[in-house]
Design an enzyme around this catalytic site. Structure first.
Site, PDB file in Angstrom:
ATOM      1  N   ARG A  67       0.804  -1.238   0.000  1.00 13.14           N
ATOM      2  CA  ARG A  67       0.000   0.000   0.000  1.00 13.14           C
ATOM      3  C   ARG A  67       0.835   1.285   0.000  1.00 13.14           C
ATOM      4  NH1 ARG A  67      -3.927  -0.975   4.808  1.00 13.14           N
ATOM      5  NH2 ARG A  67      -2.517  -2.707   5.266  1.00 13.14           N
TER       6      ARG A  67
ATOM      7  N   GLY B  68       4.914 -15.596   6.279  1.00 20.19           N
ATOM      8  CA  GLY B  68       4.280 -15.141   7.512  1.00 20.19           C
ATOM      9  C   GLY B  68       5.273 -14.844   8.629  1.00 20.19           C
TER      10      GLY B  68
ATOM     11  N   ARG C 275      30.094  23.463   3.841  1.00 20.14           N
ATOM     12  CA  ARG C 275      30.076  22.086   3.343  1.00 20.14           C
ATOM     13  C   ARG C 275      31.007  21.198   4.170  1.00 20.14           C
ATOM     14  NH1 ARG C 275      31.701  23.082  -2.471  1.00 20.14           N
ATOM     15  NH2 ARG C 275      31.783  20.797  -2.470  1.00 20.14           N
TER      16      ARG C 275
ATOM     17  N   LYS D  29      34.398  24.763   2.189  1.00 19.67           N
ATOM     18  CA  LYS D  29      34.464  23.302   2.048  1.00 19.67           C
ATOM     19  C   LYS D  29      35.844  22.862   2.471  1.00 19.67           C
ATOM     20  CE  LYS D  29      36.329  20.973  -0.777  1.00 19.67           C
ATOM     21  NZ  LYS D  29      37.030  20.381  -1.914  1.00 19.67           N
TER      22      LYS D  29
HETATM   23  C1  UD1 Z   1       0.505  -9.019  12.803  1.00 19.57           C
HETATM   24  C2  UD1 Z   1      -0.023 -10.027  13.822  1.00 19.57           C
HETATM   25  C3  UD1 Z   1      -1.303  -9.476  14.459  1.00 19.57           C
HETATM   26  C4  UD1 Z   1      -1.048  -8.125  15.070  1.00 19.57           C
HETATM   27  C5  UD1 Z   1      -0.429  -7.179  14.056  1.00 19.57           C
HETATM   28  C6  UD1 Z   1       0.006  -5.909  14.720  1.00 19.57           C
HETATM   29  C7  UD1 Z   1       0.618 -12.191  12.946  1.00 19.57           C
HETATM   30  C8  UD1 Z   1       0.140 -13.435  12.294  1.00 19.57           C
HETATM   31  N1  UD1 Z   1      -0.294 -11.263  13.174  1.00 19.57           N
HETATM   32  O1  UD1 Z   1      -0.442  -8.974  11.758  1.00 19.57           O
HETATM   33  O2  UD1 Z   1      -1.770 -10.366  15.463  1.00 19.57           O
HETATM   34  O3  UD1 Z   1      -2.268  -7.585  15.580  1.00 19.57           O
HETATM   35  O4  UD1 Z   1       0.727  -7.778  13.443  1.00 19.57           O
HETATM   36  O5  UD1 Z   1       0.438  -4.989  13.771  1.00 19.57           O
HETATM   37  O6  UD1 Z   1       1.783 -12.080  13.292  1.00 19.57           O
HETATM   38  N2  UD1 Z   1       6.779  -9.835   8.003  1.00 19.57           N
HETATM   39  C9  UD1 Z   1       7.896 -10.521   7.582  1.00 19.57           C
HETATM   40  N3  UD1 Z   1       7.731 -11.681   6.909  1.00 19.57           N
HETATM   41  C10 UD1 Z   1       6.500 -12.214   6.651  1.00 19.57           C
HETATM   42  C11 UD1 Z   1       5.367 -11.507   7.101  1.00 19.57           C
HETATM   43  C12 UD1 Z   1       5.536 -10.323   7.781  1.00 19.57           C
HETATM   44  O7  UD1 Z   1       9.029 -10.085   7.792  1.00 19.57           O
HETATM   45  O8  UD1 Z   1       6.451 -13.278   6.036  1.00 19.57           O
HETATM   46  C13 UD1 Z   1       6.966  -8.577   8.732  1.00 19.57           C
HETATM   47  C14 UD1 Z   1       6.337  -7.401   8.039  1.00 19.57           C
HETATM   48  O9  UD1 Z   1       7.272  -6.773   7.178  1.00 19.57           O
HETATM   49  C15 UD1 Z   1       5.960  -6.511   9.211  1.00 19.57           C
HETATM   50  C16 UD1 Z   1       5.686  -7.496  10.348  1.00 19.57           C
HETATM   51  O10 UD1 Z   1       6.315  -8.702   9.979  1.00 19.57           O
HETATM   52  O11 UD1 Z   1       7.043  -5.689   9.586  1.00 19.57           O
HETATM   53  C17 UD1 Z   1       4.210  -7.723  10.585  1.00 19.57           C
HETATM   54  O12 UD1 Z   1       3.646  -8.278   9.424  1.00 19.57           O
HETATM   55  P1  UD1 Z   1       2.202  -7.899   8.903  1.00 19.57           P
HETATM   56  O13 UD1 Z   1       1.902  -8.638   7.664  1.00 19.57           O
HETATM   57  O14 UD1 Z   1       2.059  -6.427   8.888  1.00 19.57           O
HETATM   58  O15 UD1 Z   1       1.333  -8.507  10.080  1.00 19.57           O
HETATM   59  P2  UD1 Z   1      -0.188  -8.254  10.323  1.00 19.57           P
HETATM   60  O16 UD1 Z   1      -0.977  -8.994   9.311  1.00 19.57           O
HETATM   61  O17 UD1 Z   1      -0.432  -6.812  10.473  1.00 19.57           O
END
Ligand code: UD1
Ligand code: CA
Length: 465
Positions: free
Chosen positions: A18, A85, A335, A353
């Protein structure tokens, strides 16, 4: 629980669709620092001996930028590709923490406003608990989209993601902040058991909650947990951060004529009784002394400003050092490598500079001073230029003490002006000047009397033909 040591994992692998950007989300800056740098700073502040950043989308660029922000800190990177995830992300950090025993703090790269104080409360709760896990919850105005904290008899039993939650569970207003502190052994064992049987087909880190014997939950202020998903939120959080930083400086004795147009990076130091005019930007580790006046529109980056200095409006300083009680600007440009001693005056449209300027020396108007060493008590006239570059190499101009350089002179480097030398206006200095000498290189002036009248007559004669 075992709390002899602390490590951190910062999740930065997500794409950030987004943001509608070619750049990874965690690299978008808030007040001069990339978003992902904030949780890393907080982890280091609460004592993490090792911060593992999980990268995925644009991993090379993310690594490179974060390395630049934290050149000497104990940072390492773990690659998560593809991204399955948050639970999978933490699993990817295991190898980097193979030798580690203790507690692991887990933070999200897109939650920049979390404070050190709140993390300290989380650490205290973890220490006080007999379980292997503590986490932050919060109550947002609208819990849609967040994981709900499901309690039984008051105790947190599991987290249910919004998309997997029942109607009854969706009514729970206490949600998961995505910030955890877990015993390393428990954590990495637990993430190995995760399954993707959920609405998103991902490995949810939140599922480790159900495996913990006891979970300590600390409720955090909602405004600290706000994440950045789009540019409107980026702007809103930048504003909150700006207010937080400005308020802290004002409490510490700094005056701001217009706090809402004053932009100060985290980590900038400012002494008491310093006054900042409107539209001032102070960036990236700059340090200002006491009783400094910063005029409207100044931009100061990685610079050190002594006590009692006056920066007049619209001066731009980059990696400069300014000695106490100096006067700079308006419209001066310092600078990198500009080092001014005490009581130096650099006036309008003066550019320096890689130049040292001695105590009390002045260049009040329109000068370029590059690759120069200038002594004490000098007066550099309007329009003086150090000719430091021959198109291939740069050369040094050395100026002694109490030197007077007349207006519109050029100093063709490499060249040395001895102490107490006097360079007449309009001189092109190409050779060293011995101490105490007067130097002038102008051709003698010729006055042709009556010339204008004679020329007029010639022109009139031509018109008549
Ligand atoms: C997550 C939580 C949710 C919580 C919310 C708070 C989980 C399953 N859910 O959801 O309970 O309320 O955060 O903001 O954890 N990321 C990775 N690798 C991945 C997926 C995500 O590095 O495969 C990182 C993202 O870049 C981000 C963070 O993990 O910085 C959270 O991921 P995001 O997808 O935003 O989690 P939510 O769906 O918001
Ligand atoms: Ca997700």
């Amino acid at each position: 629980m075992n709390f002899s040591s602390l490590a951190a994992v910062v999740l930065c692998a997500g794409k950030g669709t987004r943001m509608s950007s070619a750049r990874a989300k965690v690299l978008h800056p808030l007040l001069g620092k990339p978003m992902g740098g904030y949780p890393i700073s907080r982890a280091l502040e609460v004592g993490a001996s090792n911060v593992v950043v999980v990268v995925g989308h644009q991993s090379d660029e993310v690594k490179q930028v974060l390395r630049q922000v934290f050149p000497t800190q104990p940072l390492s990177f773990a690659l998560q590709a593809p991204q399955h995830g948050t639970g999978h992300a933490v699993g990817c950090a295991e190898a980097a923490l193979a030798e580690f025993r203790g507690a692991v703090l887990i933070l999200s790269g897109d939650v920049p406003l979390l404070t050190r104080q709140t993390l300290q409360l989380l650490i205290e709760a973890y220490r006080a608990s007999s379980g292997p896990l503590a986490l932050l919850s919060f109550r947002p105005p609208d819990p849609t989209g967040y994981g709900r904290i499901v309690r039984e008899g008051g105790r947190a039993k599991k987290i249910v993601e919004h998309r997997d939650a029942s109607q009854a569970e969706r009514k729970i207003d206490e949600v998961n902040a995505g910030v955890y502190l877990a015993d390393a052994e428990f954590l990495f064992k637990a993430v190995k058991t995760l399954s993707p049987r959920n609405a998103q087909g991902e490995l949810y880190l939140t599922d480790i909650v159900a495996q913990a014997s006891e979970v300590a939950v600390v409720e955090a202020p909602a405004e600290e947990i706000a994440g950045v998903n789009d540019r409107a939120q980026l702007a809103a959080l930048t504003k909150l951060l700006q207010q937080r930083i400005n308020l802290a400086h004002m409490k510490a004795g700094v005056s701001m004529v217009s706090p809402e147009t004053t932009f100060i990076d985290e980590g900038v130091e400012i002494g008491a009784d310093t006054v900042l005019g409107p539209m001032v930007t102070l960036r990236d580790g700059s340090r200002l002394g006491r009783e400094v006046t910063v005029g409207q529109g100044c931009v100061v980056t990685r610079s050190v400003i002594g006590d009692g200095v006056e920066l007049k409006p619209y001066s731009v300083l980059d990696e400069a050092q300014v000695g106490a009680r100096s006067f700079i600007g308006p419209f001066a440009r310092l600078r990198p490598g500009s080092e001014l001693a005490e009581g130096v005056h650099l006036g309008n449209f003066v550019e320096t500079k890689k130049t040292k300027v001695g105590k009390g020396s002045k260049a009040n108007h329109l000068a370029y001073l590059g690759d120069a060493v200038i002594g004490e008590g000098c007066n550099i006239g309007a329009g003086v230029i150090t000719c430091n570059y021959d198109g291939v190499n740069k050369y040094v101009t050395t100026i002694g003490d109490r030197v007077f350089v007349g207006t519109d002179s050029q100093l063709v480097a490499p060249v040395t002006l001895g102490n107490d030398t006097f360079i007449a206006a309009g001189t092109t200095v190409t050779e060293d000047v011995p101490a105490g000498a007067l130097t002038l290189s102008r051709p003698p002036q010729v006055n042709k009397e009556g010339w204008t009248e004679r020329r007029r007559k010639v022109l009139d004669g031509m018109k008549k033909k």
